[in-house]
Design a protein around this motif. Structure first.
Motif, PDB file in Angstrom:
ATOM      1  N   SER A 110     -37.208 -77.047  77.443  1.00 55.12           N
ATOM      2  CA  SER A 110     -37.061 -77.345  76.020  1.00 55.12           C
ATOM      3  C   SER A 110     -37.894 -76.419  75.150  1.00 55.12           C
ATOM      4  O   SER A 110     -37.733 -76.390  73.936  1.00 55.12           O
ATOM      5  CB  SER A 110     -37.457 -78.794  75.758  1.00 55.12           C
ATOM      6  OG  SER A 110     -38.760 -79.001  76.250  1.00 55.12           O
ATOM      7  N   GLN A 111     -38.797 -75.665  75.756  1.00 61.74           N
ATOM      8  CA  GLN A 111     -39.617 -74.752  74.951  1.00 61.74           C
ATOM      9  C   GLN A 111     -40.055 -73.552  75.778  1.00 61.74           C
ATOM     10  O   GLN A 111     -39.991 -73.571  77.001  1.00 61.74           O
ATOM     11  CB  GLN A 111     -40.831 -75.479  74.407  1.00 61.74           C
ATOM     12  CG  GLN A 111     -41.748 -76.003  75.493  1.00 61.74           C
ATOM     13  CD  GLN A 111     -42.946 -76.719  74.900  1.00 61.74           C
ATOM     14  OE1 GLN A 111     -42.807 -77.611  74.063  1.00 61.74           O
ATOM     15  NE2 GLN A 111     -44.129 -76.313  75.318  1.00 61.74           N
ATOM     16  N   VAL A 114     -41.814 -71.545  71.151  1.00 61.12           N
ATOM     17  CA  VAL A 114     -40.472 -71.559  70.572  1.00 61.12           C
ATOM     18  C   VAL A 114     -39.737 -72.757  71.162  1.00 61.12           C
ATOM     19  O   VAL A 114     -39.747 -72.941  72.380  1.00 61.12           O
ATOM     20  CB  VAL A 114     -39.710 -70.267  70.956  1.00 61.12           C
ATOM     21  CG1 VAL A 114     -38.401 -70.168  70.199  1.00 61.12           C
ATOM     22  CG2 VAL A 114     -40.560 -69.047  70.712  1.00 61.12           C
ATOM     23  N   TYR A 115     -39.120 -73.557  70.318  1.00 55.76           N
ATOM     24  CA  TYR A 115     -38.416 -74.756  70.796  1.00 55.76           C
ATOM     25  C   TYR A 115     -36.919 -74.501  70.860  1.00 55.76           C
ATOM     26  O   TYR A 115     -36.376 -73.703  70.087  1.00 55.76           O
ATOM     27  CB  TYR A 115     -38.701 -75.950  69.876  1.00 55.76           C
ATOM     28  CG  TYR A 115     -40.154 -76.341  69.908  1.00 55.76           C
ATOM     29  CD1 TYR A 115     -40.645 -77.150  70.935  1.00 55.76           C
ATOM     30  CD2 TYR A 115     -41.033 -75.872  68.936  1.00 55.76           C
ATOM     31  CE1 TYR A 115     -41.986 -77.485  70.986  1.00 55.76           C
ATOM     32  CE2 TYR A 115     -42.378 -76.196  68.982  1.00 55.76           C
ATOM     33  CZ  TYR A 115     -42.849 -77.012  70.012  1.00 55.76           C
ATOM     34  OH  TYR A 115     -44.177 -77.335  70.070  1.00 55.76           O
ATOM     35  N   LYS A 116     -36.288 -75.211  71.756  1.00 53.83           N
ATOM     36  CA  LYS A 116     -34.839 -75.065  71.899  1.00 53.83           C
ATOM     37  C   LYS A 116     -34.162 -75.769  70.728  1.00 53.83           C
ATOM     38  O   LYS A 116     -34.550 -76.879  70.365  1.00 53.83           O
ATOM     39  CB  LYS A 116     -34.400 -75.725  73.204  1.00 53.83           C
ATOM     40  CG  LYS A 116     -33.118 -75.165  73.742  1.00 53.83           C
ATOM     41  CD  LYS A 116     -32.997 -75.542  75.195  1.00 53.83           C
ATOM     42  CE  LYS A 116     -31.767 -74.940  75.807  1.00 53.83           C
ATOM     43  NZ  LYS A 116     -31.704 -75.232  77.233  1.00 53.83           N
ATOM     44  N   LYS A 117     -33.163 -75.090  70.151  1.00 52.70           N
ATOM     45  CA  LYS A 117     -32.472 -75.728  69.018  1.00 52.70           C
ATOM     46  C   LYS A 117     -31.394 -76.660  69.533  1.00 52.70           C
ATOM     47  O   LYS A 117     -30.821 -76.445  70.571  1.00 52.70           O
ATOM     48  CB  LYS A 117     -31.852 -74.662  68.134  1.00 52.70           C
ATOM     49  CG  LYS A 117     -32.918 -73.932  67.348  1.00 52.70           C
ATOM     50  CD  LYS A 117     -32.275 -72.906  66.409  1.00 52.70           C
ATOM     51  CE  LYS A 117     -33.330 -71.945  65.903  1.00 52.70           C
ATOM     52  NZ  LYS A 117     -33.113 -70.564  66.222  1.00 52.70           N
ATOM     53  N   THR A 147     -32.548 -67.161  71.101  1.00 54.39           N
ATOM     54  CA  THR A 147     -31.899 -68.387  71.566  1.00 54.39           C
ATOM     55  C   THR A 147     -32.481 -68.653  72.947  1.00 54.39           C
ATOM     56  O   THR A 147     -32.712 -67.697  73.701  1.00 54.39           O
ATOM     57  CB  THR A 147     -30.384 -68.138  71.744  1.00 54.39           C
ATOM     58  OG1 THR A 147     -29.904 -67.516  70.564  1.00 54.39           O
ATOM     59  CG2 THR A 147     -29.626 -69.411  72.033  1.00 54.39           C
ATOM     60  N   ASP A 193     -35.978 -63.421  66.734  1.00 55.05           N
ATOM     61  CA  ASP A 193     -34.695 -64.097  66.562  1.00 55.05           C
ATOM     62  C   ASP A 193     -34.122 -64.413  67.946  1.00 55.05           C
ATOM     63  O   ASP A 193     -33.364 -63.623  68.508  1.00 55.05           O
ATOM     64  CB  ASP A 193     -33.767 -63.155  65.773  1.00 55.05           C
ATOM     65  CG  ASP A 193     -32.382 -63.740  65.617  1.00 55.05           C
ATOM     66  OD1 ASP A 193     -32.220 -64.962  65.807  1.00 55.05           O
ATOM     67  OD2 ASP A 193     -31.452 -62.965  65.316  1.00 55.05           O
TER      68      ASP A 193
END
Ligand code: GLC
Length: 651
Positions: free
Chosen positions: A626-627, A648-651, A620, A618
């Protein structure tokens, strides 16, 4: 073959008949002569090479002074000595790697278990002079940059030890915790104050009269039940094991060691007697493979009770006095013919022997390998005893032991200088494979003040081993013993928020033969970055600039390029883009400021009081990238592989 390929291949030159120390795991091509060193042969071997005024010399792992080793004299001769001053030539480990940053960068590893002296532009000689025993293998490395050479070296020496996730949580230790009540009060102190904690060390007092592999039944009537109860609270117990086995007929460890001839012998061929914490002991002869299996097997007495982590101590080996010297070593002055302030145990190291493949070998000739082989003994058997990864760290070490366990940097002091030394030593330890390492946060000797502990915790947040440890008779050093506990909560919570990053970067570095902590100069080639030794790169995204000065409200930070400044105050991360250049920053005692490199990310999760309750999935992402390539697993699986890395990509 291209010119580049010839230029880059490491080569090995063998002098005499050196023993295999186990440092290297890759074959290296043999050569007849060294490219960078002139060799003088005599009783000892002397290697010399010239330095230009601007050349920087990296390496030597656990050593004093700056990241740049120029100007110092260093002696690889594992020593139990708490005086970690800049003129102390020997500490607990020997890591004989030098990397020279010059017009054509090169490295050299002097692989021998004996004493090696490094004079690096000592007294402005303009040379490096290395004095070795006459049996030594010298590996030369060539590359485009010091960083490239360090990575080649890490490839040659093999994958670093990877502990379980809980070992990346915060650990509390003190020499003086005696019984369950003491440990309960530590657990309660942390949990009651909402402070995270993952493990508590059990120092020598848990044992029956300091006898290895015993548990004092009055103090711990049912250690298995107690360890299980603590584990339910998310706290692991980490007992200490010392090298010396108490001479006590009737004790099964002792009896078996005697019956099988597993102890080091004296001049007369009898087991050598030396005093350590339990009184007179014998030292296991870890050079014998059967002795290693036997000693490692003894850990089962504790793993059977649910223990999953250990620290190995006094394995230089430390000797207070022996059957020969008879008096406390601490009272014996060092030899006058050697300017080195070496441990006084040096005399004893010439008084006992190992059995190496049937040959009687003087301890002094193989001294630097002793602690490393204790680590190997424990690690190989723990791996068999446990179905999961375990924690293991040692005081003494040699290159190669990094595959079997981590290290801590021994008996430092509650002193700002020791925090500085901790900062400078970390990248050098990483160059020689000891990724899982750290110092006694807050300092071992002396009384740690509130400000020093907070600043030290802020730095240790980024070191894989993060343990507060202190000596008996010092002031209580647990974080909850200080006024204003919220400040400590604030700092400690950052470690847990950064766990997805710290764990991923550590594991990726180990898997890829890379460093987890680097000097700035390994990524930036501007003049200022080459000089900075109080800022470090941590993983691929973070630069840190810890506050290491008493009374300072902040510090100057060198930004070699524009970065994202992240300020954490225990609750929020506030981010700001900062241009390249020198900048003065304020850092409050309850804050940590760190920097994210351009186009990179740092995953952060929610705060937790232990890793069992951390959710590393979980996250951030902070930073301008960006990833992020995140390593995620259950935290204990033995199968640590690339396939556990997810994007994991940035939201
Ligand atoms: C050694 C260790 C230290 C430990 C003490 C007692 O000095 O370095 O960490 O607390 O012995 O076991």
């Amino acid at each position: 073959m291209t010119k580049q390929a010839i230029f880059d291949a490491p080569q090995q030159v063998i002098f005499g008949t050196p023993m295999d120390t186990g440092a290297l795991v890759q074959q290296v091509q043999q050569a007849d002569s060294l490219r960078h060193w002139q060799v003088e042969q005599g009783n000892k071997l002397t290697f010399r090479c010239d330095l230009s005024p601007a050349d920087i010399v990296y390496g030597l792992g656990e050593q004093v002074r700056s990241i740049n080793k120029r100007g110092g004299r260093y002696v690889s001769y594992n020593t139990d000595n708490p005086h970690h001053t800049d003129d102390m030539p020997s500490l607990y480990g020997s890591h004989n790697l030098l990397i020279v940053d010059c017009a054509t960068p090169f490295g050299a590893f002097f692989d021998t278990p004996g004493k090696v002296i490094f004079e690096v532009d000592w007294q402005n000689s303009g040379q490096i002079v290395v004095t070795c025993p006459k049996d030594v293998s010298v590996v030369e490395l060539f590359g485009d940059s010091p960083y490239d050479i360090a990575k080649q070296f890490l490839h040659l020496i093999g994958r670093s030890f990877i502990p379980p996730l809980w070992a990346f949580g915060f650990g509390q230790s003190r020499w003086g915790y005696k019984n369950q009540r003491d440990l309960d009060s530590v657990a309660e102190g942390y949990r009651g104050n909402g402070m995270p904690l993952d493990w508590i060390c059990m120092d020598i007092d848990y044992m029956d009269r300091y006898i290895d592999f015993t548990v004092n039944a009055k103090r711990f009537p049912d250690l298995a039940a107690y360890a299980a109860k603590m584990k339910q609270k998310g706290i692991r117990l980490v007992p200490i094991i010392d090298a010396g086995v108490k001479i006590e007929p009737g004790n099964p460890t002792y009896d078996e060691g005697i019956a099988k001839g597993y102890f080091c012998t004296n001049k007369e061929g009898k087991p050598f007697k030396a005093a350590v914490w339990p009184g007179m002991t014998h030292f296991p002869d870890f050079f014998q493979p059967q002795c290693r299996s036997w000693f490692g097997n003894e850990y089962r007495k504790l793993t059977d009770l649910g223990i999953e982590g250990f620290w190995n101590d006094m394995n230089e080996p430390a000797i207070f006095y022996s059957e020969y010297t008879g008096v406390l070593n601490a009272l014996t002055p060092p030899p006058s013919d050697d300017s080195a302030k070496e441990s006084n145990a040096y005399k004893d190291y010439r008084n006992f022997y190992h059995n190496i493949n049937g040959q009687r070998v003087l301890h002094d000739d193989v001294h630097n390998l002793y602690g490393a082989l204790m680590t190997r003994a424990a690690s190989e058997q723990l791996d068999k005893q446990l179905d999961r990864r375990f924690l293991l760290f040692s005081r003494s070490s040699y290159v190669g032991a990094h595959r079997y366990g981590g290290i801590w940097t021994g008996d430092n002091a509650s002193d700002w200088d020791h925090l500085v030394r901790n900062v400078r030593m970390m990248p050098s330890l990483n160059m020689v494979g000891f990724l899982y390492s750290g110092a006694d946060t807050g300092g071992f000797g002396g009384n740690c003040g509130r400000e020093l502990l907070l600043r030290w915790l802020a730095f240790s947040t980024f070191t894989p081993l993060m343990r507060n440890h202190t000596a008996v008779l010092t002031r209580r050093q647990e974080c909850y013993r200080y006024a204003g506990t919220q400040d400590f909560c604030d700092i400690l919570s950052l470690r847990y928020r950064l766990l997805p990053y710290i764990y991923s970067e550590f594991v990726k570095a180990a898997l890829h033969g890379d460093m987890y902590i680097k000097p700035l100069a390994f990524e930036y080639d501007d003049e200022r970055s080459k000089q900075v030794d109080d800022q470090l790169l941590v993983g691929e995204s973070i630069m840190i600039a810890p506050v290491v000065e008493k009374g300072a409200s902040g510090r100057f930070v060198w930004l070699p390029e524009e970065m994202t400044e992240v300020r954490y105050n225990g609750k929020n991360f506030s981010c700001e883009q900062i241009p390249k250049g020198l900048r003065r920053i304020d850092v409050k005692l309850n804050e940590v400021v760190f920097y994210i490199r351009p186009n990179k990310c740092v995953p952060v999760t929610k705060a937790a009081i232990c890793t069992d309750l951390s959710d590393l999935a979980d996250v951030t992402l902070l930073g301008t990238g960006s990833q992020y390539r995140q390593y995620i697993d259950d935290g204990f699986t033995k199968d640590v592989t690339e396939s556990n890395i997810v994007i994991v990509y940035k939201k």
